[in-house]
Design an enzyme around this catalytic site. Structure first.
Site, short mmCIF file in Angstrom:
data_model
loop_
_atom_site.label_atom_id
_atom_site.label_comp_id
_atom_site.label_asym_id
_atom_site.label_seq_id
_atom_site.Cartn_x
_atom_site.Cartn_y
_atom_site.Cartn_z
N TYR A 1 -84.49 -79.96 23.50
CA TYR A 1 -84.17 -78.88 22.57
C TYR A 1 -83.52 -79.53 21.35
O TYR A 1 -82.32 -79.71 21.29
CB TYR A 1 -83.25 -77.86 23.23
CG TYR A 1 -82.89 -76.71 22.33
CD1 TYR A 1 -83.82 -76.14 21.47
CD2 TYR A 1 -81.61 -76.17 22.33
CE1 TYR A 1 -83.49 -75.09 20.64
CE2 TYR A 1 -81.26 -75.11 21.51
CZ TYR A 1 -82.20 -74.58 20.67
OH TYR A 1 -81.87 -73.53 19.84
N ASN B 1 -89.25 -72.50 25.37
CA ASN B 1 -87.92 -72.10 24.95
C ASN B 1 -87.77 -70.62 25.30
O ASN B 1 -88.38 -69.76 24.66
CB ASN B 1 -87.73 -72.33 23.45
CG ASN B 1 -86.37 -71.88 22.95
OD1 ASN B 1 -85.80 -70.89 23.42
ND2 ASN B 1 -85.84 -72.58 21.97
N HIS C 1 -90.27 -67.67 21.35
CA HIS C 1 -91.21 -68.75 21.61
C HIS C 1 -92.16 -68.35 22.73
O HIS C 1 -91.87 -67.43 23.50
CB HIS C 1 -90.50 -70.03 22.06
CG HIS C 1 -89.60 -70.63 21.03
ND1 HIS C 1 -89.88 -71.82 20.41
CD2 HIS C 1 -88.40 -70.23 20.54
CE1 HIS C 1 -88.91 -72.13 19.58
NE2 HIS C 1 -88.00 -71.18 19.63
N ASP D 1 -88.86 -77.85 22.52
CA ASP D 1 -88.71 -77.22 21.21
C ASP D 1 -88.13 -78.28 20.28
O ASP D 1 -86.94 -78.58 20.33
CB ASP D 1 -87.78 -76.01 21.33
CG ASP D 1 -87.48 -75.37 19.99
OD1 ASP D 1 -88.04 -75.82 18.96
OD2 ASP D 1 -86.67 -74.42 19.95
N GLU E 1 -83.05 -73.78 25.65
CA GLU E 1 -82.16 -72.69 25.22
C GLU E 1 -81.83 -71.77 26.38
O GLU E 1 -82.01 -70.55 26.32
CB GLU E 1 -82.77 -71.93 24.04
CG GLU E 1 -81.69 -71.33 23.16
CD GLU E 1 -82.20 -70.79 21.83
OE1 GLU E 1 -81.36 -70.17 21.14
OE2 GLU E 1 -83.38 -70.96 21.50
#
Length: 255
Positions: free
Chosen positions: A105, A7, A246, A146, A34
């Site tokens: 995500y 991420n 992250h 994630d 993201e």
């Protein structure tokens, strides 16, 4: 085949860090989350210059997922099946050299007293249904990303503090376990019993104190599990200037 997931918390803001990672580690496949940009704004040329093919499912300012691969990318699917009205760019899937790979995500779900938490649980339910479909193919697949799920207390620096958060709520954990119980393997926890993290908040010196969470996961089908050689968390990108909150986690499959 080395498959990493990260991420990046804005691919444009973290582009130089991403390019450094691609040059230094050269994974065969990288799943990104993201992105915070639309497809047209994705820095494709810079990444292609590092020898990667690209599949992107972007969204303006929020969300966004991508798959980068040194090998050809085939059979791309954008969006998680099960809700035609869901416009959030949180899932992309493709086949790479016989291995189906997804970049995920998963919704954060906070605050839990808002519509965001039921959306998170519904999304997990859709993922569970899709995994059942994928398992019927009897092929190797890796669902990387994630997940915004703290699976166990060992995966959190302060379980009591996070027990009522959407990432650590019993409903969230139970939904994650239901997916695993279909027959998937959570690569890191299968190979390692230690506590280790993939996320550290920007606030309150979380990185310096190692106040982290393990919320980025690699879930493998039985056919991929048979080929699992290693799985590790790479903390070096998190220690660099202007990092994502992250850090990458990767697994390696035998050919």
């Amino acid at each position: 085949m080395k498959i990493a997931t990260w991420n990046v918390n804005s691919v444009k803001a973290r582009l130089e860090l991403l390019l450094d990672y691609l040059r230094e580690e050269a994974p065969d496949v990288v799943c990104l989350q993201e992105l915070k940009c639309q497809d047209a704004g994705f820095p494709a040329l810079e990444i292609e210059d590092q020898g990667y093919n690209i599949a992107v499912h972007g969204q303006k300012s929020y969300n966004g997922v991508a798959i980068l691969s040194k090998r050809p990318i085939e059979d791309v699917t954008r969006g998680l099946p099960g809700d035609d009205n869901d416009e959030q760019a949180r899932y992309i899937e493709a086949v790479i050299d016989g291995v189906r790979v997804a970049s995920i995500y998963l919704p954060n779900g906070n605050p839990v007293d808002s519509p965001k938490f039921p959306y998170k649980l519904a999304w997990l339910g859709r993922l569970e249904a899709h995994v059942q479909t994928l398992l019927a193919y009897e092929e190797p697949f890796v669902l990387a990303g994630d997940y915004n799920v703290i699976p166990q207390d060992i995966d959190c620096y302060d379980p009591e503090l996070w027990a009522k958060d959407a990432l650590g709520r019993p409903e969230t954990r139970a939904a994650f376990r239901r997916i695993l119980n279909l027959g998937l393997t959570e690569a890191f926890r299968t190979l390692h019993k230690r506590h280790d993290y993939t996320f550290w908040d920007y606030q309150r010196g979380a990185w310096e104190r190692d106040n982290g969470l393990r919320i980025d996961h690699l879930l493998l089908s039985p056919q991929a599990t048979d080929r699992l050689l290693a799985c590790e968390i790479d903390k070096r990108p998190r220690a660099k200037p202007r990092p994502s909150d992250h850090t990458p986690i990767w697994c390696e499959l035998s050919e």
